[in-house]
Enzyme design. Structure first.
Site, PDB file in Angstrom:
ATOM      1  N   TYR A 159     -54.992 -58.961  -0.736  1.00 44.89           N
ATOM      2  CA  TYR A 159     -55.276 -60.191   0.006  1.00 44.89           C
ATOM      3  C   TYR A 159     -55.671 -61.309  -0.952  1.00 44.89           C
ATOM      4  O   TYR A 159     -55.157 -62.430  -0.867  1.00 44.89           O
ATOM      5  CB  TYR A 159     -56.387 -59.934   1.011  1.00 44.89           C
ATOM      6  CG  TYR A 159     -56.824 -61.163   1.781  1.00 44.89           C
ATOM      7  CD1 TYR A 159     -56.077 -61.622   2.861  1.00 44.89           C
ATOM      8  CD2 TYR A 159     -57.975 -61.855   1.435  1.00 44.89           C
ATOM      9  CE1 TYR A 159     -56.467 -62.750   3.562  1.00 44.89           C
ATOM     10  CE2 TYR A 159     -58.376 -62.987   2.138  1.00 44.89           C
ATOM     11  CZ  TYR A 159     -57.617 -63.425   3.199  1.00 44.89           C
ATOM     12  OH  TYR A 159     -58.008 -64.550   3.894  1.00 44.89           O
ATOM     13  N   GLY A 193     -55.626 -69.577  14.799  1.00 43.25           N
ATOM     14  CA  GLY A 193     -54.431 -70.142  15.406  1.00 43.25           C
ATOM     15  C   GLY A 193     -54.600 -70.387  16.888  1.00 43.25           C
ATOM     16  O   GLY A 193     -54.182 -71.427  17.413  1.00 43.25           O
TER      17      GLY A 193
END
Length: 340
Positions: free
Chosen positions: A158, A23
């Site tokens: 996950y 990000g």
């Protein structure tokens, strides 16, 4: 209706998980290309530092501290983008966390929290984005993983969240296509990246966890995100290892399972004793403003990833490689050798 996407420099981009890893790299690259940015993360301090940095370079930026696992927070992000910029063109669901440990050792409470961020964060963001983009057009880009396509021991929650993200993203794409909405929906599936994901993870192992090699530089994932923001793509792998992982899991599942059970558990464990279990970012914002850990070498480029941006070339290479392999096997059969 076929989506028509703007150049990055003409876009307003909403980016979750903006304060670290992929990000953070994406935010810096998008700002350098002239995009207006709506930066989202849990750490208000990290967002403030990033916004100051990007504004010094001339970027137009707003920050919205938010927990993507809360729908009301995500609705606030969309509203802030509309109020400040009149809307947005691309929404990137990038926030993600992981947990290391055998499935029986990880409390259900922690698994649910992981799903709040990874899966429900993607759902909340995608629905908020679709509500706006149905009328205005644009792109929804969800960040999955090679684990979207196969099992991953010691990270079962996950892996499950990544499978859920893939299922939701693919179904959302179909529904928007049925509506003829001018929205591109892309799932980006990276291989292991040299980011702070592991250092932010909650760890139930006796040793410090690690991602197995090869690791790729997060800039490759950022480049894929920005490419998908301009060019409609169904999905994009980042790193040849991710494509190989997916292909092996699909075409040779039993062999793949044997390989994973034999090697992948050990490959995710270092020789260093585990640190404090509370040192993680599962429930709160982690240490921000860090693109990479710097602890391990990462591949800076990948021919497969570059080629994958051009589907016809990628198909030609895959067909050529398959034909070459078939020729080799046929030659071995002709000599009476083992066929594999």
């Amino acid at each position: 209706m076929k989506p028509s996407l703007k150049k990055i420099g003409s876009q307003t981009i909403v980016l979750t998980g903006a304060s670290s890893g992929v990000g953070l790299v994406t935010a810096r690259k998008a700002a350098a290309l002239g995009a207006k940015l709506v930066l989202v993360a849990r750490s208000e301090e990290s967002l403030h530092k990033l916004a100051e940095e990007l504004r010094e370079g001339g970027a137009e930026v707003i920050t919205v501290p938010a927990d993507v696992g809360k729908q009301e927070d995500v609705a606030r992000v969309a509203q802030a983008a509309i109020e400040r910029f009149g809307g947005f063109d691309t929404w990137v669901n990038n926030a993600g966390v992981t947990i290391f440990g055998r499935h029986s050792d990880v409390p259900l409470e922690d698994q649910r929290r992981l799903f709040d961020t990874n899966y429900w964060g993607t759902v909340h963001g995608s629905l908020a984005a679709a509500a706006h983009l149905r009328e205005h057009g644009g792109a929804i880009i969800n960040i999955g993983s090679e684990a979207s396509d196969g099992p991953l021991p010691l990270q079962s929650a996950y892996a499950a969240s990544q499978h859920a993200i893939k299922g939701f993203t693919d179904s959302l794409r179909l529904e928007l296509e049925q509506e003829k909405a001018p929205v591109s929906v892309t799932l980006v599936k990276p291989a292991g990246l040299e980011t702070p994901l592991v250092t932010h993870a909650k760890n139930f192992l006796d040793v410090e966890p690690r991602l197995p090699p090869p690791l790729y530089d997060p800039a490759l994932a950022a480049d894929a995100i920005l490419f998908a923001a301009e060019h409609p793509r169904r999905d994009m792998f980042v790193g040849g290892a991710a494509k190989a992982f997916s292909a092996a899991a699909y075409h040779a599942p039993h062999t793949f399972d044997r390989f994973m059970s034999r090697f992948m558990g050990r490959a995710q464990q270092s020789r260093h004793p585990a640190g404090p279990i509370d040192d993680n970012a599962l429930y709160g914002g982690g240490s921000g403003m860090q693109e990479r850990t710097g602890n391990r070498a990462a591949l800076q480029s990948c021919p497969y990833t570059s080629t994958a941006r051009h589907p016809l070339l990628a198909t030609a290479l895959v067909v050529g490689a398959s034909a070459a392999m078939a020729a080799v096997l046929q030659s071995r059969r002709g000599r009476g050798g083992p066929a594999g």
